[in-house]
Write an enzyme that holds these catalytic residues in place. Sequence first.
Site, PDB file in Angstrom:
ATOM      1  CB  ALA A 101      -0.914   0.004   1.220  1.00 11.03           C
ATOM      2  CG  ASP A 102       2.636   5.131  -1.458  1.00  7.19           C
ATOM      3  OD1 ASP A 102       3.627   4.991  -0.725  1.00  7.19           O
ATOM      4  OD2 ASP A 102       2.331   6.215  -1.994  1.00  7.19           O
ATOM      5  CB  THR A 103      -1.148   6.575   2.634  1.00  3.11           C
ATOM      6  OG1 THR A 103      -1.680   5.284   2.938  1.00  3.11           O
ATOM      7  CG2 THR A 103      -2.161   7.640   3.022  1.00  3.11           C
TER       8      THR A 103
END
Length: 189
Positions: free
Chosen positions: A71-73
């Site tokens: 994931a990447d935010t």
Amino acid sequence: MLKLSLPVILASKSPRRHELLNLMGLDFSVELKDVDESFPAELSPAEIAVYIAEKKASAFEGNPNAIVITADTIVAINGEILGKPSDHAEARSMLNKLSGSTHEVFTGVSINHKGKLSSFYDRTEVFCRKINHDEIEHYINNFQPFDKAGSYGIQDWFGLTVVEKIVGSYTNVMGLPTEKLYQYLLKIS
């Protein structure tokens, strides 16, 4: 209850993502690989989050016997991307921008399952009250937000005292939209 046929690897050092997967009842291990997180300048915030999540998942291509979750935010305000602050001054600058405004949080998720990538993103609007210099300094000094996109955590003092409302997924702002992730995992279970 979710029963997966393969072991789950979370490719993230984020304690918040670890906590969320635990709360979902998933058994998982953590494995990290160094990935260049640069991205093409023309991408939108949602595209950036998915692009980086896919880069992270692609680093696990040779592992068909596991379900790898990456994931990447991204925090975006008025078209500007606010990543993780490199120092106190950058954290202060980001928090000043968020003060009294609305911003968006995008988390891109990629699942590497049997060599195939499935990716999606979620978007949440976050409304912040106006905060003053002393509050910003208190937050930075006491909560050290240097590992958080946008320089804040929704689950700590900032979220409890500054965030007035959100529209969308709370867990997305924490860094992993668990509602959508659960639905994707159901499809491959």
